[in-house]
Write a protein that holds these residues in place. Structure first.
Motif, PDB file in Angstrom:
ATOM      1  N   ALA A  35      47.087  43.654  50.267  1.00  0.00           N
ATOM      2  CA  ALA A  35      47.889  44.110  51.407  1.00  0.00           C
ATOM      3  C   ALA A  35      48.543  45.468  51.158  1.00  0.00           C
ATOM      4  O   ALA A  35      48.806  46.210  52.103  1.00  0.00           O
ATOM      5  N   ASP A  36      48.799  45.813  49.896  1.00  0.00           N
ATOM      6  CA  ASP A  36      49.434  47.098  49.598  1.00  0.00           C
ATOM      7  C   ASP A  36      48.429  48.238  49.472  1.00  0.00           C
ATOM      8  O   ASP A  36      48.767  49.340  49.058  1.00  0.00           O
ATOM      9  N   GLY A  37      47.163  47.964  49.815  1.00  0.00           N
ATOM     10  CA  GLY A  37      46.145  49.005  49.803  1.00  0.00           C
ATOM     11  C   GLY A  37      45.311  49.071  48.537  1.00  0.00           C
ATOM     12  O   GLY A  37      44.348  49.840  48.472  1.00  0.00           O
ATOM     13  N   GLN A  38      45.638  48.301  47.527  1.00  0.00           N
ATOM     14  CA  GLN A  38      44.843  48.323  46.295  1.00  0.00           C
ATOM     15  C   GLN A  38      43.459  47.727  46.546  1.00  0.00           C
ATOM     16  O   GLN A  38      43.321  46.731  47.252  1.00  0.00           O
ATOM     17  N   HIS A  39      42.458  48.350  45.952  1.00  0.00           N
ATOM     18  CA  HIS A  39      41.084  47.848  45.944  1.00  0.00           C
ATOM     19  C   HIS A  39      40.732  47.597  44.487  1.00  0.00           C
ATOM     20  O   HIS A  39      40.738  48.533  43.686  1.00  0.00           O
ATOM     21  N   TYR A  86      33.879  48.022  36.248  1.00  0.00           N
ATOM     22  CA  TYR A  86      34.280  48.883  35.147  1.00  0.00           C
ATOM     23  C   TYR A  86      35.223  49.944  35.669  1.00  0.00           C
ATOM     24  O   TYR A  86      35.009  50.497  36.738  1.00  0.00           O
ATOM     25  N   PRO A  87      36.283  50.327  34.961  1.00  0.00           N
ATOM     26  CA  PRO A  87      36.680  49.759  33.680  1.00  0.00           C
ATOM     27  C   PRO A  87      37.602  48.558  33.850  1.00  0.00           C
ATOM     28  O   PRO A  87      38.602  48.641  34.542  1.00  0.00           O
ATOM     29  N   PHE A  88      37.232  47.486  33.280  1.00  0.00           N
ATOM     30  CA  PHE A  88      38.059  46.303  33.122  1.00  0.00           C
ATOM     31  C   PHE A  88      38.653  45.743  34.403  1.00  0.00           C
ATOM     32  O   PHE A  88      39.706  45.152  34.379  1.00  0.00           O
ATOM     33  N   GLY A  89      38.012  45.926  35.521  1.00  0.00           N
ATOM     34  CA  GLY A  89      38.440  45.294  36.744  1.00  0.00           C
ATOM     35  C   GLY A  89      39.721  45.839  37.342  1.00  0.00           C
ATOM     36  O   GLY A  89      40.284  45.244  38.240  1.00  0.00           O
ATOM     37  N   ARG A  90      40.192  46.982  36.880  1.00  0.00           N
ATOM     38  CA  ARG A  90      41.439  47.545  37.415  1.00  0.00           C
ATOM     39  C   ARG A  90      41.203  48.162  38.784  1.00  0.00           C
ATOM     40  O   ARG A  90      40.085  48.401  39.191  1.00  0.00           O
ATOM     41  N   ASP A  91      42.308  48.424  39.476  1.00  0.00           N
ATOM     42  CA  ASP A  91      42.191  49.086  40.770  1.00  0.00           C
ATOM     43  C   ASP A  91      41.630  50.490  40.576  1.00  0.00           C
ATOM     44  O   ASP A  91      41.436  50.949  39.452  1.00  0.00           O
ATOM     45  N   SER A  92      41.333  51.169  41.673  1.00  0.00           N
ATOM     46  CA  SER A  92      40.654  52.460  41.594  1.00  0.00           C
ATOM     47  C   SER A  92      41.483  53.523  40.876  1.00  0.00           C
ATOM     48  O   SER A  92      40.935  54.515  40.414  1.00  0.00           O
ATOM     49  N   GLU A  93      42.784  53.343  40.752  1.00  0.00           N
ATOM     50  CA  GLU A  93      43.636  54.299  40.042  1.00  0.00           C
ATOM     51  C   GLU A  93      43.767  53.956  38.555  1.00  0.00           C
ATOM     52  O   GLU A  93      44.375  54.700  37.807  1.00  0.00           O
ATOM     53  N   GLY A  94      43.223  52.816  38.144  1.00  0.00           N
ATOM     54  CA  GLY A  94      43.322  52.414  36.736  1.00  0.00           C
ATOM     55  C   GLY A  94      44.641  51.746  36.389  1.00  0.00           C
ATOM     56  O   GLY A  94      44.952  51.555  35.226  1.00  0.00           O
ATOM     57  N   THR A  95      45.435  51.413  37.396  1.00  0.00           N
ATOM     58  CA  THR A  95      46.714  50.733  37.176  1.00  0.00           C
ATOM     59  C   THR A  95      46.800  49.596  38.176  1.00  0.00           C
ATOM     60  O   THR A  95      45.925  49.397  39.003  1.00  0.00           O
ATOM     61  N   LEU A 121      44.931  39.349  52.281  1.00  0.00           N
ATOM     62  CA  LEU A 121      44.144  39.449  51.051  1.00  0.00           C
ATOM     63  C   LEU A 121      42.704  39.184  51.441  1.00  0.00           C
ATOM     64  O   LEU A 121      42.408  38.179  52.096  1.00  0.00           O
ATOM     65  N   GLU A 122      41.811  40.084  51.066  1.00  0.00           N
ATOM     66  CA  GLU A 122      40.391  39.880  51.346  1.00  0.00           C
ATOM     67  C   GLU A 122      39.623  39.830  50.037  1.00  0.00           C
ATOM     68  O   GLU A 122      39.779  40.722  49.194  1.00  0.00           O
ATOM     69  N   LEU A 123      38.827  38.790  49.857  1.00  0.00           N
ATOM     70  CA  LEU A 123      37.865  38.761  48.756  1.00  0.00           C
ATOM     71  C   LEU A 123      36.573  39.352  49.293  1.00  0.00           C
ATOM     72  O   LEU A 123      36.174  39.081  50.431  1.00  0.00           O
ATOM     73  N   VAL A 124      35.909  40.138  48.438  1.00  0.00           N
ATOM     74  CA  VAL A 124      34.714  40.865  48.838  1.00  0.00           C
ATOM     75  C   VAL A 124      33.592  40.500  47.870  1.00  0.00           C
ATOM     76  O   VAL A 124      33.807  40.385  46.668  1.00  0.00           O
ATOM     77  N   VAL A 125      32.378  40.333  48.396  1.00  0.00           N
ATOM     78  CA  VAL A 125      31.202  40.091  47.569  1.00  0.00           C
ATOM     79  C   VAL A 125      30.069  40.976  48.085  1.00  0.00           C
ATOM     80  O   VAL A 125      29.964  41.232  49.288  1.00  0.00           O
ATOM     81  N   GLN A 126      29.233  41.425  47.158  1.00  0.00           N
ATOM     82  CA  GLN A 126      28.072  42.233  47.497  1.00  0.00           C
ATOM     83  C   GLN A 126      27.034  42.021  46.393  1.00  0.00           C
ATOM     84  O   GLN A 126      27.376  41.947  45.214  1.00  0.00           O
ATOM     85  N   TRP A 127      25.759  41.911  46.796  1.00  0.00           N
ATOM     86  CA  TRP A 127      24.688  41.757  45.809  1.00  0.00           C
ATOM     87  C   TRP A 127      23.498  42.583  46.280  1.00  0.00           C
ATOM     88  O   TRP A 127      22.558  42.074  46.883  1.00  0.00           O
TER      89      TRP A 127
END
Length: 148
Positions: free
Chosen positions: A59-63, A68-77, A112-118
């Motif tokens: 909800a706060d805009g984080q994706h 990689y790397p390590f499942g963090r958001d796009s900013e690395g935090t 909260l949205e869960l996303v899947v892609q294959w």
């Protein structure tokens, strides 16, 4: 088929259980076996882009992604989304697997949205909205058995 089966709420995050089932169809047995195990054996960045991928939009805009790397958001935090295990199996004609995805910390209030892609299977990005408010309410009821 990919389905969110459960969300186990902890005081500091949520463990999502996501099931997937594949049928062999017209593929050879060998091609099917390679397909169901492909996301475990990628060597190049191009291969990684074709694999099964999970993500979350908070909800706060984080994706965040399970990548990689390590499942963090796009900013690395901020938030982290990681595959935390799973299991499954199958035979020559079908395969069933359950992935566990750890989202840390608890999601913020709001959608909260869960996303899947294959991509290698031709599965475009799919999203499912989940009630973060219910998860936050459940977290308030968590009882620590071994306090820090």
């Amino acid at each position: 088929m990919v389905v969110v089966e459960a969300a186990r709420v902890f005081s500091d995050g949520v463990m999502f259980q996501v099931g997937r089932q594949l049928r062999r169809g017209d593929l050879s047995v060998r091609a099917f076996q390679q397909l169901v195990h492909e996301d475990h054996f990628y060597a190049s960045d191009e291969d990684r882009r074709a694999r099964l991928r999970y993500g979350a939009v908070l909800a706060d805009g984080q994706h965040v992604t399970d990548g990689y790397p390590f499942g963090r958001d796009s900013e690395g935090t901020g938030a982290v989304l990681m595959r935390h295990g799973g299991g499954g199996g199958g035979g020559a004609s079908s395969y069933r697997y359950t992935d566990e995805l750890w989202l840390h910390p608890l999601p913020p209030t709001g959608p909260l949205e869960l996303v899947v892609q294959w991509p290698s299977l031709g599965l475009p990005e799919q999203r499912v909205a989940l009630p973060a408010a219910d998860m936050l309410q459940a977290a308030e009821q968590v009882t620590a058995l071994w306090p820090d």
